[in-house]
Write a protein that holds these residues in place. Sequence first.
Motif, short mmCIF file in Angstrom:
data_model
loop_
_atom_site.label_atom_id
_atom_site.label_comp_id
_atom_site.label_asym_id
_atom_site.label_seq_id
_atom_site.Cartn_x
_atom_site.Cartn_y
_atom_site.Cartn_z
N ILE A 393 0.77 -1.11 0.04
CA ILE A 393 0.05 0.03 -0.02
C ILE A 393 0.73 1.31 -0.11
O ILE A 393 0.19 2.30 -0.35
CB ILE A 393 -0.81 0.08 1.08
N ASP A 394 1.92 1.33 0.45
CA ASP A 394 2.64 2.39 0.41
C ASP A 394 3.87 2.31 -0.89
O ASP A 394 4.90 1.89 -0.82
CB ASP A 394 3.60 2.92 1.66
N PRO A 395 3.54 2.83 -2.27
CA PRO A 395 4.22 2.64 -3.24
C PRO A 395 5.66 3.50 -3.33
O PRO A 395 5.84 4.61 -2.72
CB PRO A 395 3.40 3.37 -4.47
N VAL A 396 6.55 2.76 -3.69
CA VAL A 396 8.02 3.35 -3.60
C VAL A 396 8.11 4.13 -5.16
O VAL A 396 9.09 4.84 -5.20
CB VAL A 396 9.17 2.43 -3.62
N ARG A 397 7.07 3.78 -5.97
CA ARG A 397 7.18 4.62 -7.22
C ARG A 397 6.08 5.79 -7.23
O ARG A 397 5.02 5.34 -7.11
CB ARG A 397 6.96 3.78 -8.44
N LYS A 398 6.42 6.86 -7.86
CA LYS A 398 5.63 7.90 -8.11
C LYS A 398 4.45 7.55 -8.96
O LYS A 398 3.60 8.12 -8.59
CB LYS A 398 6.45 9.21 -8.55
N SER A 399 4.84 6.92 -9.97
CA SER A 399 3.91 6.74 -11.08
C SER A 399 2.67 5.91 -10.25
O SER A 399 1.58 6.14 -10.62
CB SER A 399 4.38 6.06 -12.08
N ILE A 400 3.12 4.68 -9.39
CA ILE A 400 2.17 4.11 -8.72
C ILE A 400 1.17 4.68 -7.84
O ILE A 400 -0.13 4.62 -7.65
CB ILE A 400 2.54 2.91 -8.23
N SER A 401 1.88 5.76 -7.15
CA SER A 401 1.10 6.60 -6.03
C SER A 401 0.25 7.43 -6.63
O SER A 401 -0.80 8.04 -6.12
CB SER A 401 2.14 7.34 -5.38
N GLN A 402 0.35 7.64 -7.90
CA GLN A 402 -0.81 8.43 -8.85
C GLN A 402 -1.53 7.93 -9.62
O GLN A 402 -2.68 8.44 -10.36
CB GLN A 402 0.19 9.46 -9.60
N ASP A 403 -1.50 6.45 -9.60
CA ASP A 403 -2.19 5.73 -10.47
C ASP A 403 -3.82 5.70 -9.95
O ASP A 403 -3.94 5.51 -8.94
CB ASP A 403 -1.64 4.05 -10.40
N ALA A 404 -4.48 5.86 -11.14
CA ALA A 404 -6.16 5.93 -10.84
C ALA A 404 -6.47 4.63 -9.82
O ALA A 404 -7.27 4.81 -9.15
CB ALA A 404 -6.85 6.07 -11.80
N ALA A 405 -6.06 3.67 -10.24
CA ALA A 405 -6.77 2.21 -9.76
C ALA A 405 -6.17 2.26 -8.19
O ALA A 405 -7.11 1.81 -7.37
CB ALA A 405 -6.32 1.23 -10.57
N TYR A 406 -4.98 2.59 -7.88
CA TYR A 406 -4.48 2.64 -6.68
C TYR A 406 -5.25 3.68 -5.68
O TYR A 406 -5.73 3.38 -4.70
CB TYR A 406 -3.14 2.87 -6.92
#
Lengths: 473, 276
Positions: A393-406
Amino acid sequence: MDTHAHDRRHFLALTAGAAATPLLAACGAGFGGGDDKGGGSAADDVTGSFDWKREKGRTVKALLNKHPYTDALIADLKSFTTKTGIKVEYDVFPEDNYFDKLTVDLSSGRASYDVFMLGAYMVWQYGPPGWLEDLGPWMRNSSATGAEWDQADFFPNLLQADQWSLKDGAPLGRGGQYALPWGWETNVVAYNTEVFTKLGLKPAESFDELREIAGAVKRKAPGAGYDGMYGIAVRGSRSWATIHPGFMTMYARNGLHDFTVDGGKLKPAMNTPEAVAFTQDWAGMVKQGGPPSWTSYTWYQCSSDLGAKKAGMLFDADTAAYFQAVKGASPASGKIAFHPGPKGPDGSLATNMWIWSLGMNAKSKKKSASWLFLQWATGKEHLRRAAVTGNHIDPVRKSISQDAAYKDKMRHLPGFIETFETVVDQTKIQFTPQAQFFDATTSWAAALQEIYGGKNAKSVLNALAGDLAAKVD
Amino acid sequence: MTTRKRLSGLLADAALILYFVFALFPIAWMVILSLKPANELFSTYFSFTPTLGSYRTVLGDSEGIPFVRFFVNSLVVSVGAVALSLLVGLPAAYASARWRFKGSENLMFTLLSFRFAPELTVIIPLFVLYQRLGLFDTYVGMIWVLQLVTLPLIVWIMRSYFADLTPELEQAALLDGYTRKQAFFKVALPLVKPGVAAVSLLAFIFAWNNFVFPLILTSNEAQTVTVGALSFLGGDRPKYNLTAAAALVSVVPPLLLALTIQRYLVRGLSFGAVKS
């Protein structure tokens, strides 16, 4: 989750054993197994264009800690094997014993595990003896690393947390890359919205407010229908793990340091007048608003108490609250909200972190295959799947933290995304990197317990500083 | 009986009952925890809807933890370690009780020191040796390393049993034409049977409970319940119900064994324990 509930005696004994290994080797015991190359990196051997199938048919052995991030990884391993033709064998051990196992394995010099999980603090222990592969040359070699791995996508503070020059006191972010960020935890305040509404409370914006609210909840919540509820759950066991979540976060937000570095020498700073005052206030907060048997509290108790509506607040890893907050997980689920926590006097939201990283055994005989595994496990494809379909749940990648599904997945938890986004750039390792870290922080936790028990904070911390000065010298 | 005596008898009974409750409380608490469903585990209000779900999970591999395999592994290595220790230890104990030679006491104390030396001081060299010899994560490796736990126990306790037997019994057997071996197996050994039963149980419990050796020297194949049961604690939330169920299932073999040999156990323990 970072339980970090190391048994200190085990840890010290293992460290002593590890320290004895070179001596035994010198006596001809044959430890070390060392047939690795001298100066250069094995990464230099990888040439040509990048190819996921380069090590097809190999088997990589992984040592993993039992964790929801691990569950998400294991669930996705088939896709790695399909992509690379590499099989992954793994052992999973519970966290209380995981690091004992890893320490013995690494210190033996036998490469029984090629890759493993570790925290950034472990780099300070495992790095100097040469047990960890420097992943920098692998990352820089475009034949070994595919363009889609996209190093720039990592939150830079996380990547820097695993980078060190192996010199005590030297800042992170320089030197070798001894592990890769894979999953992390930021330390924030989670609170029970129901009791806060009933008592007319708002999350604390300053440490003074936090102490007041903790005491108020303990006094008033039982009368409002929350039997046995106390104000704030924080760790208190005599372990290094007690220091690094809420305590170190608030300590850092107050502009305080564990050590100062002067001319390359470390000097303990837990006994400055400001640090003494803060520590006394922290112990006072626990007395006024903390759990009754605080000195035995690990994250297990803290997290469970928030979920069981025994604690009004939790100042610890966001994951510790998350797993109580998700639907059906606990009596308090649906009533837990997240907040960055109190600011420092100057508005600081400096936050300490725990970072689950992935490292490679310097003695591994399958470094190229291991690197492909590390690349995949920290890559966008797997981490996105793990975040969206698993509990990474705590993404290390910026793209995943901004991912709509996440974001859709996390949106139902009040304040989670906002809190994450508020503290992410200000979260880093707030400790001074040094090899005596575990011993120093365990002694620090013991000192905290003594102050909680009524001893004079100044004299306890002076004694601690004196003791540590001799150890880190 | 006077009223005073009756009263003191009642008080003594009450104290015993109180102690009984106190001593058994942790076990009772574990049983309750193991029967609680997950959603009642941390409730602050009283609720208890007993379920066998935790036992089904633990025994059914549904958490991805092969507990039954760990359980069988524990049985194999503990029984194997005790059997090997008995095979080696009984003659050793007999010999040390009957014959003294230069350094024999030192030898015995060296053996005893294996039992008391912290396991962690030898674990790294052992780990390396096991890796090199192919004993890592094998039954044979575990049975062998557990000799450090079981053998000193068996030799030292049985030594006092044999020392307690009058040598005239074996001498009479020798006069009757028995060989030394026959005198040992047909005369001495049957007489210390309660001791063998008691010490076997003790050794079994020590081997069963050992944690450090299986933690470091096994992986998935030969892992035992002591390490495996901890996996139920959970990485996200503490799953005390599953851990309690696993712990209670783990208690069954030593408990059954103790009940089975209870008759020998009482005699055996009260005999040998006070004689060395």
